[in-house]
Design a protein around this motif. Structure first.
Motif, PDB file in Angstrom:
ATOM      1  N   ASP A  26      26.150  53.982  44.939  1.00  0.00           N
ATOM      2  CA  ASP A  26      27.492  54.468  45.255  1.00  0.00           C
ATOM      3  C   ASP A  26      28.554  53.482  44.811  1.00  0.00           C
ATOM      4  N   CYS A  27      28.230  52.201  44.883  1.00  0.00           N
ATOM      5  CA  CYS A  27      29.139  51.155  44.425  1.00  0.00           C
ATOM      6  C   CYS A  27      28.363  50.177  43.557  1.00  0.00           C
ATOM      7  N   ALA A  28      29.096  49.483  42.685  1.00  0.00           N
ATOM      8  CA  ALA A  28      28.542  48.304  42.029  1.00  0.00           C
ATOM      9  C   ALA A  28      28.808  47.107  42.931  1.00  0.00           C
ATOM     10  N   VAL A  29      27.971  46.084  42.804  1.00  0.00           N
ATOM     11  CA  VAL A  29      28.115  44.885  43.630  1.00  0.00           C
ATOM     12  C   VAL A  29      28.208  43.660  42.724  1.00  0.00           C
ATOM     13  N   LEU A  30      29.280  42.899  42.884  1.00  0.00           N
ATOM     14  CA  LEU A  30      29.456  41.665  42.112  1.00  0.00           C
ATOM     15  C   LEU A  30      29.685  40.499  43.062  1.00  0.00           C
ATOM     16  N   PRO A  32      31.862  37.334  43.479  1.00  0.00           N
ATOM     17  CA  PRO A  32      33.020  36.600  42.951  1.00  0.00           C
ATOM     18  C   PRO A  32      32.715  35.103  42.848  1.00  0.00           C
ATOM     19  N   ARG A  37      40.453  34.032  41.978  1.00  0.00           N
ATOM     20  CA  ARG A  37      41.146  35.251  42.354  1.00  0.00           C
ATOM     21  C   ARG A  37      40.567  36.394  41.540  1.00  0.00           C
ATOM     22  N   TRP A  38      40.680  37.591  42.111  1.00  0.00           N
ATOM     23  CA  TRP A  38      40.128  38.783  41.492  1.00  0.00           C
ATOM     24  C   TRP A  38      41.278  39.558  40.868  1.00  0.00           C
ATOM     25  N   THR A 129      38.686  50.919  34.429  1.00  0.00           N
ATOM     26  CA  THR A 129      39.241  49.900  35.304  1.00  0.00           C
ATOM     27  C   THR A 129      38.470  48.609  35.054  1.00  0.00           C
TER      28      THR A 129
ATOM     29  N   LEU B  30      43.933  39.760  43.814  1.00  0.00           N
ATOM     30  CA  LEU B  30      43.442  39.728  45.190  1.00  0.00           C
ATOM     31  C   LEU B  30      42.609  38.479  45.411  1.00  0.00           C
ATOM     32  N   TRP B  38      31.687  41.744  46.184  1.00  0.00           N
ATOM     33  CA  TRP B  38      32.753  42.647  45.802  1.00  0.00           C
ATOM     34  C   TRP B  38      32.129  43.970  45.418  1.00  0.00           C
ATOM     35  N   LEU B  39      32.568  45.060  46.042  1.00  0.00           N
ATOM     36  CA  LEU B  39      31.998  46.379  45.765  1.00  0.00           C
ATOM     37  C   LEU B  39      33.048  47.272  45.109  1.00  0.00           C
ATOM     38  N   VAL B  40      32.624  47.999  44.108  1.00  0.00           N
ATOM     39  CA  VAL B  40      33.537  48.784  43.279  1.00  0.00           C
ATOM     40  C   VAL B  40      32.984  50.184  43.086  1.00  0.00           C
ATOM     41  N   SER B  41      33.863  51.177  43.166  1.00  0.00           N
ATOM     42  CA  SER B  41      33.457  52.542  42.848  1.00  0.00           C
ATOM     43  C   SER B  41      34.628  53.302  42.247  1.00  0.00           C
ATOM     44  N   SER B  42      34.342  54.269  41.409  1.00  0.00           N
ATOM     45  CA  SER B  42      35.375  55.007  40.688  1.00  0.00           C
ATOM     46  C   SER B  42      35.036  56.485  40.681  1.00  0.00           C
ATOM     47  N   ASP B  71      32.494  56.375  49.126  1.00  0.00           N
ATOM     48  CA  ASP B  71      31.504  55.540  48.422  1.00  0.00           C
ATOM     49  C   ASP B  71      31.454  54.137  49.022  1.00  0.00           C
ATOM     50  N   LEU B  72      32.606  53.595  49.384  1.00  0.00           N
ATOM     51  CA  LEU B  72      32.607  52.297  50.081  1.00  0.00           C
ATOM     52  C   LEU B  72      31.880  52.433  51.418  1.00  0.00           C
ATOM     53  N   THR B  83      43.086  51.303  42.860  1.00  0.00           N
ATOM     54  CA  THR B  83      44.001  51.645  41.773  1.00  0.00           C
ATOM     55  C   THR B  83      44.010  53.162  41.604  1.00  0.00           C
ATOM     56  N   THR B 129      39.946  54.045  41.612  1.00  0.00           N
ATOM     57  CA  THR B 129      38.893  53.042  41.699  1.00  0.00           C
ATOM     58  C   THR B 129      39.149  52.227  42.958  1.00  0.00           C
ATOM     59  N   PHE B 131      37.992  49.124  45.781  1.00  0.00           N
ATOM     60  CA  PHE B 131      37.357  47.814  45.901  1.00  0.00           C
ATOM     61  C   PHE B 131      37.159  47.509  47.368  1.00  0.00           C
TER      62      PHE B 131
END
Lengths: 312, 312
Positions: A26-30, A32, A37-38, A129, B30, B38-42, B71-72, B83, B129, B131
Motif C-alpha cells: 500500500d505504501c513504499a517505505v524509505l 531517511p 530534510r525531506w 512525485t 519536511l 518514511w511511507l509514501v503512496s500515490s 493507504d497510510l 501533494t 501523493t 507521506f
C-alpha cells in the motif's frame, strides 16, 4: 494484459538501495538519512499540453521524470525515489516498453528509484512525485536573493521553445538544427549535480520551466528584491542565435521547458565546475521588478510574460 | 483567474507544524522524525472512472484525499503531508471552492497538511501523493500473515458498490437508504487511528479498495498462505442486508471502494478499541487460495473477481 501484469512487466524491480519496500504494497517505505530534510515535488504532464501525442515514448519517459528531478535540482536535493501515477487510454505494450525504458534509464542515471504509484484508465496523464534529501538548512530556496548578488544561468535557454515553434510551423529549421533543438525539448537534462554543488553558495535558485522572466520573477518576489538582466548575455545555441532577434528574445526570456537552473550568488563566489556552462546574466537590485536591458544597457520593452496554464 | 491566483486563493496556507516549507517553492521541505521510516503512496482519480461528473465537489475533495490516507492507514502510518496535482478542464471558482473546502476539512481532521503540487489544464484528473511515518520495523505490510491467524475487517463492506448500482439504475433504493450508501461511496473514512493502533498487533494489513477478494488475495500472495472466509460474517449495513443475497455477496466480496482495513492477527490478540467495529471473518490457512464459505461452512461458488482497470 491487466493492471497488475502491466505493473509487473514494465514497472516492477527489486527494491533499490535505501528503499526498504518498493512497488507492491500500500505504501513504499524509505529510511531517511539522519539529520537530513525531506524534499518533495510533484508535476503532472498532460498529452497535447506538455507533450505532443507523436513524441517518442522513450523520450517522454525521460522527460516526465526529468522535469521532476529538475525541481529537486533547483533545491539542491539528492534524489531518493519517485512515484509514478498514470492514466492510460489503453494498454499499448510497445508504447509502455519504450516509455518505461526511457524512465528507467534516467532513474538509474540519477540514482532515483521508482518506489510506487498507480495505474488507471483515462485520458493520457502522467503524474510523478519525487523525493530527495538535503542537509538541514541547506536546501536552495527562492527567497534568499540579496541586492548585489549576481544572477547566473546554467546551460542554454530557448531551444525547447524554438523546437515548439518549428513543430507549430512558425519557424523552418533544417534537419540537424531541428534535431538539436528537438532533443532539448524532448530530453531535458536535470541539473542535479549542479544543484547539489550550489548548496552553501547560491543564495536563491529555481529551475526554468515556465520561462526565465516568470521563474526569475518568483525569486524576486520571494526575496523582496528586483533585478536587471542582460538579454544579450542569455546563453543560447548556435541554432537559436541564427534566428531573428525578436524570436531569440522570445525564446530565451519566455520560452519555458528549459529545465536549466537560474540562481543568485554573491559577487566573487566560487562557483562549482560540474561540467555545465554557467553564464552571468544580471544583477539583483533593491528596486522591485525585473528590468531587461541589451548589451549596451538600453531597456528592452519585450512585452513578454511567463507561461500560465489558465491564461490564453 | 490564472494558475498562480488559483493556487493562492484555494490551496495556499501558512506552513503547518512540521512543514519547514510548504506550497510555493520548487519543493516542499519536511523534517522527518528521528528514527522513523518514511511511507509514501500515490493515487490518481479520473472523472467517469473513479467518480461521477455530478459528484458534489466537496465530497470529491474529501474522497481524493481519503483514498490516499487509507493507504497510510493500511500501513499503520501517521500522516505528515500530501501533494495535490490536478488537471482541470477550466477554472470553475464554485467548484474549486467546494473541492478545496472538502479537501482541507479532511486534511485538518487528519493532521495531514497540503505541502505542494501542480495545476494544469486538461481532462479532469486528481493525483494525490501522501507521506507518513512509522517507527522503523513497525509499518504494517501485506506479507506477514501466518497460518492460524484470524482475518478481521473494520466497519462495513459493500455500501459503496450498492450506491454505484443505484446510480447505474440496476437497484432501486428509497431516499434514506440511498443517501446512507451514497455517503459511504462519496465520503469514505480512512481508518488512520485503527491502522496506527494495529502496529505490533496485526501481522498483515491492506485497505479494501478493489474489493475484499482481490485485496485479501494480495495479502495471501505476499504472505505465501491461503484463507477461508465466511461470506455471511462479512459486516454489512441494514440497507445492504435488505437486498437479494446474490447482490449482497457481490457487494461485500468484490464491491471495492470500501476503504476499510482487512488485517490478520494471531488468535487471542488484544485488538484496539478506537471506536470502529471489528469483525472476524475468516482464518489464514496453509493451503494457497481463497476459499469462500457460508455460515454453515459450505463452499460458495461466487464467480467474482476483483476490479481491474484494464480488464472488462
Amino acid at each position: 494484459m491487466g493492471e497488475f501484469e502491466l505493473i509487473r512487466r514494465f514497472f516492477l524491480r527489486p527494491p533499490a538501495a535505501g528503499v526498504e519496500l518498493g512497488v507492491g504494497d500500500d505504501c513504499a517505505v524509505l529510511a531517511p538519512t539522519p539529520g537530513a530534510r525531506w524534499l518533495v515535488s510533484s508535476d503532472m504532464l498532460v498529452e497535447g499540453r506538455h507533450f505532443l501525442s507523436t513524441v517518442d515514448p522513450g523520450r517522454l519517459g525521460h522527460k516526465a521524470l526529468a522535469v521532476n528531478l529538475s525541481d529537486l535540482a533547483a533545491c539542491g536535493a539528492t534524489p531518493r525515489g519517485f512515484t509514478l501515477a498514470m492514466a492510460l487510454p489503453r494498454v499499448d505494450e510497445a508504447w509502455l516498453a519504450g516509455f518505461s525504458a526511457g524512465l528507467w534509464a534516467l532513474a538509474d542515471a540519477s540514482g532515483c528509484p521508482l518506489i510506487g504509484g498507480d495505474t488507471t484508465q483515462g485520458p493520457l496523464n502522467l503524474c510523478i512525485t519525487v523525493f530527495g534529501e538535503a542537509p538541514a538548512g541547506q536546501a536552495l530556496l527562492r527567497r534568499g536573493a540579496r541586492p548585489g548578488d549576481e544572477v547566473w544561468v546554467s546551460g542554454r535557454l530557448g531551444d525547447a521553445r524554438l523546437a515548439l515553434e518549428a513543430f507549430r510551423g512558425t519557424v523552418a529549421l533544417e534537419g540537424r538544427g531541428f534535431e538539436a533543438v528537438r532533443v532539448a525539448m524532448e530530453c531535458p537534462t536535470p541539473r542535479l549535480a549542479l544543484g547539489q554543488a550550489l548548496r552553501g553558495i547560491a543564495t536563491a535558485a529555481i529551475d526554468v520551466s515556465d520561462g526565465l522572466l516568470g521563474d526569475l520573477g518568483h525569486i524576486l518576489a520571494a526575496s523582496g528584491v528586483g533585478a536587471r538582466v542582460d538579454v544579450d548575455a542569455l546563453p543560447r545555441s548556435a541554432v537559436l542565435a541564427a534566428q531573428p532577434v525578436e524570436l531569440q528574445r522570445t525564446c530565451v526570456l519566455a520560452g519555458g521547458d528549459d529545465y536549466e537552473l537560474v540562481f543568485t550568488a554573491p559577487p566573487g563566489a566560487r562557483l562549482p565546475d560540474v561540467g555545465v556552462a554557467l553564464t552571468r546574466v544580471g544583477v539583483i537590485e533593491v528596486e522591485p521588478g525585473l528590468r531587461v536591458v541589451d548589451a549596451r544597457g538600453e531597456r528592452v520593452d519585450h512585452g513578454l510574460r511567463s507561461f500560465d496554464h489558465f491564461k490564453p
